[in-house]
Design an enzyme around this catalytic site. Structure first.
Site, PDB file in Angstrom:
ATOM      1  CG  ASN A   8      -5.759  63.843  -3.882  1.00  0.00           C
ATOM      2  OD1 ASN A   8      -6.545  64.775  -3.986  1.00  0.00           O
ATOM      3  ND2 ASN A   8      -6.105  62.686  -3.363  1.00  0.00           N
ATOM      4  CG  HIS A  11      -7.553  69.019   0.040  1.00  0.00           C
ATOM      5  ND1 HIS A  11      -8.754  68.802   0.696  1.00  0.00           N
ATOM      6  CD2 HIS A  11      -6.785  67.944   0.307  1.00  0.00           C
ATOM      7  CE1 HIS A  11      -8.688  67.658   1.341  1.00  0.00           C
ATOM      8  NE2 HIS A  11      -7.510  67.113   1.127  1.00  0.00           N
ATOM      9  CG  HIS A  44     -11.437  60.133  -2.194  1.00  0.00           C
ATOM     10  ND1 HIS A  44     -11.021  59.947  -0.897  1.00  0.00           N
ATOM     11  CD2 HIS A  44     -12.510  59.311  -2.349  1.00  0.00           C
ATOM     12  CE1 HIS A  44     -11.802  59.049  -0.298  1.00  0.00           C
ATOM     13  NE2 HIS A  44     -12.726  58.666  -1.165  1.00  0.00           N
ATOM     14  NE  ARG A  46     -14.568  61.681   2.015  1.00  0.00           N
ATOM     15  CZ  ARG A  46     -13.627  61.136   2.797  1.00  0.00           C
ATOM     16  NH1 ARG A  46     -12.364  61.332   2.551  1.00  0.00           N
ATOM     17  NH2 ARG A  46     -13.979  60.416   3.841  1.00  0.00           N
ATOM     18  NE  ARG A  50     -15.698  64.885   3.424  1.00  0.00           N
ATOM     19  CZ  ARG A  50     -15.117  64.254   4.453  1.00  0.00           C
ATOM     20  NH1 ARG A  50     -13.873  64.539   4.776  1.00  0.00           N
ATOM     21  NH2 ARG A  50     -15.775  63.364   5.152  1.00  0.00           N
ATOM     22  CG  HIS A  51     -12.953  66.798  -1.629  1.00  0.00           C
ATOM     23  ND1 HIS A  51     -13.092  65.663  -2.359  1.00  0.00           N
ATOM     24  CD2 HIS A  51     -12.276  66.441  -0.507  1.00  0.00           C
ATOM     25  CE1 HIS A  51     -12.520  64.669  -1.728  1.00  0.00           C
ATOM     26  NE2 HIS A  51     -12.024  65.097  -0.584  1.00  0.00           N
ATOM     27  CD  GLU A  71      -7.077  58.920  -3.441  1.00  0.00           C
ATOM     28  OE1 GLU A  71      -7.815  59.468  -2.604  1.00  0.00           O
ATOM     29  OE2 GLU A  71      -5.876  59.154  -3.525  1.00  0.00           O
ATOM     30  CB  THR A 101      -8.158  63.164   5.459  1.00  0.00           C
ATOM     31  OG1 THR A 101      -7.527  62.614   4.301  1.00  0.00           O
ATOM     32  CG2 THR A 101      -7.258  62.966   6.658  1.00  0.00           C
ATOM     33  CB  THR A 102      -8.312  58.232   3.592  1.00  0.00           C
ATOM     34  OG1 THR A 102      -8.996  58.899   2.533  1.00  0.00           O
ATOM     35  CG2 THR A 102      -8.569  56.750   3.516  1.00  0.00           C
ATOM     36  CD  GLU A 152      -1.937  55.760  -2.451  1.00  0.00           C
ATOM     37  OE1 GLU A 152      -2.691  55.672  -3.455  1.00  0.00           O
ATOM     38  OE2 GLU A 152      -1.854  56.788  -1.751  1.00  0.00           O
ATOM     39  CG  HIS A 192      -3.023  59.963   4.098  1.00  0.00           C
ATOM     40  ND1 HIS A 192      -3.049  60.740   5.211  1.00  0.00           N
ATOM     41  CD2 HIS A 192      -4.281  59.972   3.592  1.00  0.00           C
ATOM     42  CE1 HIS A 192      -4.274  61.187   5.390  1.00  0.00           C
ATOM     43  NE2 HIS A 192      -5.038  60.745   4.422  1.00  0.00           N
TER      44      HIS A 192
END
Ligand code: PXP
Length: 241
Positions: A8, A11, A44, A46, A50-51, A71, A101-102, A152, A192
């Site tokens: 992932n 980040h 992901h 969102r 944000r990222h 995601e 985070t999730t 998942e 995660h």
């Protein structure tokens, strides 16, 4: 069968968005991850962007040679985006703006109709659908009933457990859940909070087909690359002065 690894890259984008620069580009990270042997690239998108940005996902769709796993929350906006982009896999996740985070798996008992419809729409477009759930048989039963091909398992509680006894209990919960999912012929992924200190116990669970890991890999990359980055800058200054 050896379990696969999905990286992932969110980040990498977090670092970029902190300064709104063009670097580090998560798309470049995806290329490097594939060159290192990763089995899928995950990001992901969102609601608050944000990222990862829309542009990142569109470029990833073009350049990823393994599989692209998107995601996302099951919102109308995101469904439209996914149906247009057609990633290989969509992993539906819960999303709250205020979370870091999730924080947990999907609550599939709420909005039952809309989950079933979202899964059907994505599947009709040829996208494999995975639902991010806590290691609980009830949630897995619902994921199966809604037509998801995979789940998942949220490993956050295992990863955050401090006492050995709690970790052991969490591993037992995960084993029970993944065996149940495998019996239903669901694909089984997990992720995660996994890092180099806690991956071993879950990587030993035969039924888990792939791990989705982000934060710890990006964090490790920052440290592993630090020495070289400082040396490169020192060299540039030296050459110019
Ligand atoms: N799987 C899902 C569904 C996630 O939402 C996340 C976090 O974005 C991950 C895996 C990766 O978690 P981590 O960054 O803690 O490795």
């Amino acid at each position: 069968m050896t379990a696969k690894l999905g990286v992932n890259i969110d980040h990498v984008a977090t670092l970029r968005q902190a300064r709104r620069t063009k670097y580090p580009d998560p798309v470049a990270a995806a290329v490097l991850a594939e060159m290192a042997g990763v089995d899928n690239i995950t990001c992901h998108l969102r609601e608050d962007r944000r990222h990862i940005q829309d542009r990142d996902v569109r470029l990833l769709r073009d350049i990823v040679q393994t599989e692209l796993n998107l995601e996302m929350a099951a919102t109308q906006e995101m469904l439209r985006f996914a149906l247009d982009l057609k990633p290989d896999t969509v992993t539906l996740v819960p999303e709250r703006r205020e979370e870091l985070t999730t924080e947990g798996g999907l609550n599939l008992t709420q909005q039952k109709d809309s989950f079933g419809k979202s899964v059907a729409l994505l599947r009709e477009a040829g996208i494999l659908v995975s639902l991010f759930v806590d290691p609980e048989t009830d949630a897995i039963k619902l994921a199966h009933r809604f037509g998801a091909q995979a789940i998942e398992i949220h490993t956050g509680r295992y990863a955050n457990a401090v006492r050995a006894v709690d970790r052991k209990n969490e591993v037992a919960r995960i084993i029970e859940a993944v065996q149940f999912a495998a019996k239903l012929k669901l694909g089984v992924h997990a992720g995660h909070g996994l890092n180099s200190s806690n991956i071993q116990a879950v990587a030993a669970i035969r039924e888990i087909e792939s791990f989705q890991i982000g934060h710890s890999i990006v964090a490790q990359a920052v440290l592993i690359g630090f020495d070289r980055a400082v040396r490169e800058m020192k060299q540039l200054i030296l050459l110019a002065s």
